[in-house]
Every structure is written in structure tokens, then in C-alpha cells.
Scaffold this motif. Structure first.
Motif, PDB file in Angstrom:
ATOM      1  N   CYS A  69     -19.826  -0.637  -5.139  1.00  0.00           N
ATOM      2  CA  CYS A  69     -19.140  -1.571  -4.248  1.00  0.00           C
ATOM      3  C   CYS A  69     -18.106  -0.818  -3.410  1.00  0.00           C
ATOM      4  O   CYS A  69     -17.533   0.191  -3.853  1.00  0.00           O
ATOM      5  CB  CYS A  69     -18.423  -2.653  -5.054  1.00  0.00           C
ATOM      6  N   VAL A  70     -17.855  -1.316  -2.228  1.00  0.00           N
ATOM      7  CA  VAL A  70     -16.862  -0.701  -1.361  1.00  0.00           C
ATOM      8  C   VAL A  70     -15.543  -1.456  -1.480  1.00  0.00           C
ATOM      9  O   VAL A  70     -15.441  -2.487  -2.147  1.00  0.00           O
ATOM     10  CB  VAL A  70     -17.327  -0.676   0.116  1.00  0.00           C
ATOM     11  N   SER A  71     -14.525  -0.941  -0.815  1.00  0.00           N
ATOM     12  CA  SER A  71     -13.234  -1.620  -0.727  1.00  0.00           C
ATOM     13  C   SER A  71     -12.862  -1.689   0.748  1.00  0.00           C
ATOM     14  O   SER A  71     -13.434  -0.989   1.575  1.00  0.00           O
ATOM     15  CB  SER A  71     -12.157  -0.869  -1.518  1.00  0.00           C
ATOM     16  N   ASN A  72     -11.891  -2.536   1.073  1.00  0.00           N
ATOM     17  CA  ASN A  72     -11.454  -2.676   2.462  1.00  0.00           C
ATOM     18  C   ASN A  72      -9.958  -2.449   2.524  1.00  0.00           C
ATOM     19  O   ASN A  72      -9.200  -3.078   1.785  1.00  0.00           O
ATOM     20  CB  ASN A  72     -11.818  -4.060   3.002  1.00  0.00           C
ATOM     21  N   ARG A  73      -9.530  -1.567   3.425  1.00  0.00           N
ATOM     22  CA  ARG A  73      -8.134  -1.167   3.453  1.00  0.00           C
ATOM     23  C   ARG A  73      -7.254  -2.115   4.286  1.00  0.00           C
ATOM     24  O   ARG A  73      -6.096  -1.819   4.568  1.00  0.00           O
ATOM     25  CB  ARG A  73      -8.000   0.267   3.974  1.00  0.00           C
ATOM     26  N   GLY A  74      -7.771  -3.289   4.687  1.00  0.00           N
ATOM     27  CA  GLY A  74      -6.992  -4.227   5.494  1.00  0.00           C
ATOM     28  C   GLY A  74      -5.697  -4.645   4.849  1.00  0.00           C
ATOM     29  O   GLY A  74      -4.686  -4.848   5.516  1.00  0.00           O
ATOM     30  N   VAL A  75      -5.723  -4.815   3.524  1.00  0.00           N
ATOM     31  CA  VAL A  75      -4.512  -5.017   2.727  1.00  0.00           C
ATOM     32  C   VAL A  75      -4.475  -3.870   1.728  1.00  0.00           C
ATOM     33  O   VAL A  75      -5.333  -3.770   0.850  1.00  0.00           O
ATOM     34  CB  VAL A  75      -4.517  -6.374   2.000  1.00  0.00           C
ATOM     35  N   LEU A  76      -3.484  -3.011   1.869  1.00  0.00           N
ATOM     36  CA  LEU A  76      -3.445  -1.768   1.101  1.00  0.00           C
ATOM     37  C   LEU A  76      -2.071  -1.584   0.462  1.00  0.00           C
ATOM     38  O   LEU A  76      -1.056  -1.555   1.158  1.00  0.00           O
ATOM     39  CB  LEU A  76      -3.757  -0.587   2.027  1.00  0.00           C
ATOM     40  N   MET A  77      -2.066  -1.499  -0.856  1.00  0.00           N
ATOM     41  CA  MET A  77      -0.833  -1.211  -1.596  1.00  0.00           C
ATOM     42  C   MET A  77      -0.866   0.251  -2.011  1.00  0.00           C
ATOM     43  O   MET A  77      -1.865   0.720  -2.569  1.00  0.00           O
ATOM     44  CB  MET A  77      -0.750  -2.110  -2.833  1.00  0.00           C
ATOM     45  N   VAL A  78       0.200   0.998  -1.727  1.00  0.00           N
ATOM     46  CA  VAL A  78       0.211   2.446  -1.977  1.00  0.00           C
ATOM     47  C   VAL A  78       1.362   2.828  -2.889  1.00  0.00           C
ATOM     48  O   VAL A  78       2.508   2.422  -2.660  1.00  0.00           O
ATOM     49  CB  VAL A  78       0.334   3.232  -0.649  1.00  0.00           C
ATOM     50  N   ASP A  79       1.030   3.575  -3.939  1.00  0.00           N
ATOM     51  CA  ASP A  79       2.040   4.263  -4.737  1.00  0.00           C
ATOM     52  C   ASP A  79       2.239   5.618  -4.066  1.00  0.00           C
ATOM     53  O   ASP A  79       1.367   6.500  -4.141  1.00  0.00           O
ATOM     54  CB  ASP A  79       1.553   4.430  -6.182  1.00  0.00           C
ATOM     55  N   VAL A  80       3.350   5.794  -3.394  1.00  0.00           N
ATOM     56  CA  VAL A  80       3.564   6.960  -2.536  1.00  0.00           C
ATOM     57  C   VAL A  80       3.465   8.264  -3.318  1.00  0.00           C
ATOM     58  O   VAL A  80       2.812   9.221  -2.881  1.00  0.00           O
ATOM     59  CB  VAL A  80       4.922   6.852  -1.810  1.00  0.00           C
ATOM     60  N   ASP A  81       4.092   8.333  -4.489  1.00  0.00           N
ATOM     61  CA  ASP A  81       4.069   9.569  -5.273  1.00  0.00           C
ATOM     62  C   ASP A  81       2.655   9.930  -5.720  1.00  0.00           C
ATOM     63  O   ASP A  81       2.255  11.100  -5.667  1.00  0.00           O
ATOM     64  CB  ASP A  81       4.986   9.443  -6.492  1.00  0.00           C
ATOM     65  N   GLN A  82       1.890   8.936  -6.163  1.00  0.00           N
ATOM     66  CA  GLN A  82       0.514   9.201  -6.594  1.00  0.00           C
ATOM     67  C   GLN A  82      -0.367   9.604  -5.417  1.00  0.00           C
ATOM     68  O   GLN A  82      -1.229  10.481  -5.530  1.00  0.00           O
ATOM     69  CB  GLN A  82      -0.062   7.963  -7.292  1.00  0.00           C
ATOM     70  N   TRP A  83      -0.165   8.963  -4.273  1.00  0.00           N
ATOM     71  CA  TRP A  83      -0.956   9.295  -3.079  1.00  0.00           C
ATOM     72  C   TRP A  83      -0.738  10.756  -2.694  1.00  0.00           C
ATOM     73  O   TRP A  83      -1.686  11.491  -2.419  1.00  0.00           O
ATOM     74  CB  TRP A  83      -0.557   8.365  -1.936  1.00  0.00           C
ATOM     75  N   ILE A  84       0.536  11.159  -2.671  1.00  0.00           N
ATOM     76  CA  ILE A  84       0.853  12.546  -2.310  1.00  0.00           C
ATOM     77  C   ILE A  84       0.363  13.502  -3.398  1.00  0.00           C
ATOM     78  O   ILE A  84      -0.234  14.548  -3.101  1.00  0.00           O
ATOM     79  CB  ILE A  84       2.364  12.696  -2.085  1.00  0.00           C
ATOM     80  N   GLY A  85       0.611  13.157  -4.666  1.00  0.00           N
ATOM     81  CA  GLY A  85       0.228  14.034  -5.772  1.00  0.00           C
ATOM     82  C   GLY A  85      -1.273  14.256  -5.860  1.00  0.00           C
ATOM     83  O   GLY A  85      -1.718  15.329  -6.292  1.00  0.00           O
ATOM     84  N   GLN A  86      -2.056  13.266  -5.471  1.00  0.00           N
ATOM     85  CA  GLN A  86      -3.510  13.395  -5.534  1.00  0.00           C
ATOM     86  C   GLN A  86      -4.133  13.834  -4.199  1.00  0.00           C
ATOM     87  O   GLN A  86      -5.365  13.816  -4.060  1.00  0.00           O
ATOM     88  CB  GLN A  86      -4.121  12.066  -5.986  1.00  0.00           C
ATOM     89  N   ASN A  87      -3.293  14.211  -3.241  1.00  0.00           N
ATOM     90  CA  ASN A  87      -3.760  14.770  -1.959  1.00  0.00           C
ATOM     91  C   ASN A  87      -4.740  13.859  -1.232  1.00  0.00           C
ATOM     92  O   ASN A  87      -5.751  14.317  -0.678  1.00  0.00           O
ATOM     93  CB  ASN A  87      -4.419  16.144  -2.184  1.00  0.00           C
TER      94      ASN A  87
END
Length: 491
Positions: free
Chosen positions: A268-286
Motif C-alpha cells: 500500500c502507498v501513503s499520501n503526504r498531503g497530511v504529514l507529521m514529522v519527528d524532526v530529529d528522526q527525519w534528520i537522523g535517518q537521512n
């Protein structure tokens, strides 16, 4: 307005000047007499420039207790932005905690700020507060812009905008923010977005709505994808043949973001229209680097068999977060409302789930009545259609009732629907979904901001002229004060 001061210096340049001068002043201590005199002169220039607002004061850190919502756009029509902010604000139980951050072209920054303050005086927002390198983003998508003309349905002009890719770079520049909520411009929020602030992310870099009406096979050429995976160690063969790829060549070291298992076309795919981001995890996982890497893979894929079947920013997002996201409730992204018909795979999905197989046209959203976010992705945006109206029970100015919501006439043939491009329908009553969008934009605001109407240009001129007049008066007052102080010192 072009986002510049009365002296014509661009805001970004003035910020750079301010930073440079502050750095120079910090190096003044311990120098020679000539150096001290030069620093004193620099300090006076800096003081006068700051007093006259030629140099903006340094931005304070974002409110740590706020719920930060981000929007990116280069749409010249401000109505979708007004609807997004208004719907999010009025449906939040703790609206005073919301802080909106808007990213848009600098030449429209100042006028947009003033116009939004005019119609949304209680909404807390800023425009272009954080620095995003748009030119860098353009370099990554430049090849794509010349290679995706073959299918306008999948690669519409607005999808090629660099501002469609800005959300992927925001976690790298939002200093002082740990959680960020991103919303696409074509969304109406009907739920309380502050609910997402306390979501347990469980170590995931992002939270999105999963959409099983579409699969990875809808977006990618899997022959190309298998070739890419087989070029790296531990990819494409579940660990077999570590030394060689499918053509017998030496395998490369696998990037951390490339899944070690074979990417499944039925996922299944996802849609980024509503996107919640954990900033530290996003950066840490490149994640941003992963997205750029997948864009590069698309750019070098064969012209006759490109990696992406459809989409622009969505495909690299899907690959970079493959099975690596927290699932939001489906209500947070009821999508497809800018379309006129179902895809065959979507019709199959409804039938498999026990629903009656829907007709190809019109597109009907059975989940819209309980939706917390309605997503008008697709070519038929509400603001590009004629205005539709609200239903009973809602009153205009407290006295005059709104007209009833237009409903779909089942007698309209498929051929007539195709000719009319009948937009999506919502709920059991089959009302036009666009009617819900228009609830958050009054006719008066529509007249003011509709770029096709003279009143929109008029309000822009009034706000802009008012801002220029205020700045001129302020500078005159400050100049008079400086002259008065100079005379007093002379006495």
C-alpha cells in the motif's frame, strides 16, 4: 510589494548584512585604535539601520509550546491558502497554540503577509521565516522538468514546482522545532489538528495516512526498480549473490535508506498531503538525502522506461519511507476529491472490501462525512470552478440563509459527465465536495482575492499602498527623532 524595504534592499540580503555586521562587531575587542574606530563607525551604522527597520531584528526561536503547521506554495491565487488556514484554525480546540509557517516566492512575501492579516487577524503566522534553498531544489528536479511531458495527467505543471518539494527540506531548517505538521495547499481541515501534536511516533520519522486503494505498482516501473536494487549488496535477492549484480557487475555498498528486502509491488502507498514529522528522526535517518537519491535514480533511468510511472514528489517520498512510517487514521486524508473518475484498481478495491463496485464516473468519496481532512488532489481544484454554496442551517451575516448545497442529478449520463467534467461527490447525499471547501471562504473574501476580479487587484493595491505609507511615516518620525537628539547633544 516585492519583499523589500523602503530602500529597495531585499529582505534576505538585509538579513545577511545584519548577520555579517553582528559578527564583525563581536571581533572588535582587543584591536588597534584604527580598528576600534572602524568598529565604532560600524556600530553607529548598525544602530541607525536597525532603528529605521532597514535591518530586521534577529528572529527569536519558535515558541516551544506552539503547534507548528507548515504550508508551501507558489500559487498566485491566495484563496486556497486562506481556506486552509481558516479551516484549520476554526476547527481547532486550542487554536491559540497554532503557529502557521508559510513558504512562498519572495516577490509575493510582503503583500501576502499584509493581505492575510487583513482577512485572518486572529491567526498567528509568518512568511518565509526559515531559509530554504529553492535554487538547490530546482537543480535536483531540472532534468525531470524536461522528461515528463508525456502524460499531463500524472505530471501536471503545478506538480513540477520546486515548492512541491520544499516540505522534504523543512526538517533541516526549522531550528527549535521538534514536531512539525505539513499540509498540502489543496486541503480543507475539518478535524482538530492539535490532536496530532501528542501522537506517539514510536521512533518513526513521519506519520501519514496509508492508502490501500493504490499500491506501489501504480507508481513505479518494477523492472527498473529491480535493476536499481540488484546493483547494491544485500538488495534485490534477499542476500544472495552478494558479490555480483544481475548483469554480473560488482555490487556497490547499500545506502542506509535502501531497503534490504525486495520492494513489493503490492505494498500500500501513503499520501503526504497530511504529514507529521519527528524532526530529529527525519534528520537522523537521512530522509531528505534519500529523497534526493531516488530523484537522481529517476533522472538517469531510461527515457523510454522511466522509474516513475506517475507523479512528481510523491514517488521519491514513497520509496524513501517504504514501510517506515506511523499510520494515521484514514480520516486525516480523504483524498482524490479533485478528480472526475475512479481508477480501475480503486473500483476493484471497493468490491473486494464488500462495497458495490462503483461506476467509473463520477468520483464518489464514501468516507468524506467523517473526514478530518478533505484532500482535493487532482486537476479539478475548487477555486478553479464556479462557487458552490453551503447547506441549510448555516446563515450569512446572522440573518440571510445560504442557498442549499447543489446535489448530483443521477440522470446525468456518463457522456454528459465527461463533457461537464463533473467534480467529486461527497457523503450519502452526494453533494459536491467543492461545496465543503467554499464554506471557509465567504463571497466577500472570494471577491477580494479572486485574481480574475478587479476587486482582488484593488485590495492588493490598498494593502500595499497602506504599508508603504506606514513605512514612510515611520521613517520620517525616526529621522526627526535622530535630528532632535543631535541638536540636544550640540546644546
Amino acid at each position: 510589494m516585492d519583499g523589500s524595504s523602503g530602500c529597495g534592499t531585499p529582505i534576505a540580503s538585509r538579513r545577511a548584512m545584519a548577520s555579517s555586521r553582528r559578527g564583525s562587531l563581536s571581533r572588535c575587542s582587543g584591536g588597534s585604535w584604527a580598528t576600534l574606530m572602524a568598529c565604532l563607525t560600524l556600530a553607529v551604522v548598525h544602530f541607525v539601520a536597525t532603528t529605521l527597520h532597514l535591518i530586521p531584528p534577529p528572529d527569536p526561536l519558535p515558541d516551544p509550546n506552539a503547534i507548528h503547521v507548515f504550508v508551501t506554495t507558489d500559487e498566485k491565487d491566495l484563496r486556497p491558502l486562506v481556506v486552509l488556514l481558516n479551516s484549520t484554525f476554526v476547527n481547532s480546540k486550542n487554536a491559540d497554540k497554532l503557529a502557521f509557517h508559510i513558504f512562498m516566492p519572495e516577490d509575493r512575501e510582503a503583500s501576502t503577509r499584509e493581505q492575510l492579516r487583513f482577512v485572518l487577524p486572529n491567526v498567528r503566522f509568518d512568511v518565509n521565516r526559515f531559509d530554504v534553498d529553492i535554487e538547490n531544489i530546482k537543480r535536483h528536479i531540472a532534468v525531470r522538468n524536461t522528461s515528463v511531458e508525456r502524460d499531463e495527467r500524472c505530471f501536471r505543471k503545478e506538480l513540477r514546482s520546486p515548492y512541491n518539494f520544499v516540505p522534504f527540506y523543512l526538517p533541516q531548517v526549522v531550528k527549535g522545532i521538534k514536531r512539525m505538521i505539513y499540509l498540502d495547499l489543496d486541503i480543507v481541515v475539518q478535524g482538530d489538528v492539535t490532536e496530532l501534536a501528542d501522537l506517539d511516533m514510536q521512533g518513526y520519522p513521519a506519520a501519514v495516512v496509508e492508502d490501500c486503494m493504490q499500491t506501489m505498482a501504480n507508481y513505479f516501473d518494477f523492472k527498473q526498480l529491480r535493476h536499481i536494487q540488484s546493483s547494491y549488496k544485500g538488495n534485490g535477492d534477499n542476500g544472495e549473490n552478494e558479490g555480483e549484480n544481475e548483469t554480473g557487475g560488482v555490487r556497490l555498498e547499500r545506502p542506509s535508506w535502501l531497503p534490504p528486502e525486495v520492494i513489493d509491488s503490492k505494498t500500500c502507498v501513503s499520501n503526504r498531503g497530511v504529514l507529521m514529522v519527528d524532526v530529529d528522526q527525519w534528520i537522523g535517518q537521512n530522509i531528505t538525502a534519500a529523497i534526493e537519491w531516488w530523484i537522481a535514480q529517476f533522472n538517469v533511468s531510461a527515457a523510454d522506461r522511466p522509474l516513475y510511472r506517475c507523479g512528481m514528489s510523491q514517488p521519491p517520498f514513497l520509496l524513501s519511507l517504504y514501510k517506515n512510517y506511523k499510520k494515521l487514521d484514514l480520516k486525516w486524508n480523504v483524498r482524490g476529491l479533485g478528480r472526475v473518475e475512479f481508477a480501475e484498481g480503486e473500483r476493484d478495491y471497493y468490491q473486494e472490501q464488500g462495497y458495490l463496485r462503483p461506476d467509473k464516473r463520477p468520483f464518489i468519496s464514501p468516507f468524506s462525512e467523517k473526514a478530518k481532512a478533505l484532500h482535493f488532489n487532482g486537476p479539478l481544484k475548487p477555486w478553479k470552478q464556479n462557487r458552490t454554496f453551503e447547506g441549510p442551517g448555516l446563515e450569512r451575516n446572522g440573518t440571510e440563509p445560504w442557498p442549499l448545497e447543489p446535489q448530483w442529478d443521477p440522470s446525468i449520463s456518463i457522456e454528459e459527465q465527461r463533457a461537464l467534467k463533473l467534480p467529486s461527490l461527497c457523503g450519502q447525499r452526494l453533494i459536491l465536495c467543492s461545496a465543503i471547501w467554499w464554506r471557509y471562504l465567504s463571497p466577500e473574501a472570494d471577491n477580494l482575492f479572486n485574481p480574475k476580479k478587479k476587486s482582488a487587484r484593488k485590495v492588493t493595491k490598498v494593502v500595499t499602498d497602506g504599508q508603504e505609507t506606514a513605512r514612510t511615516l515611520f521613517n520620517q518620525v525616526q529621522t526627526q527623532r535622530l535630528r532632535r537628539r543631535t541638536r540636544l547633544r550640540a546644546l
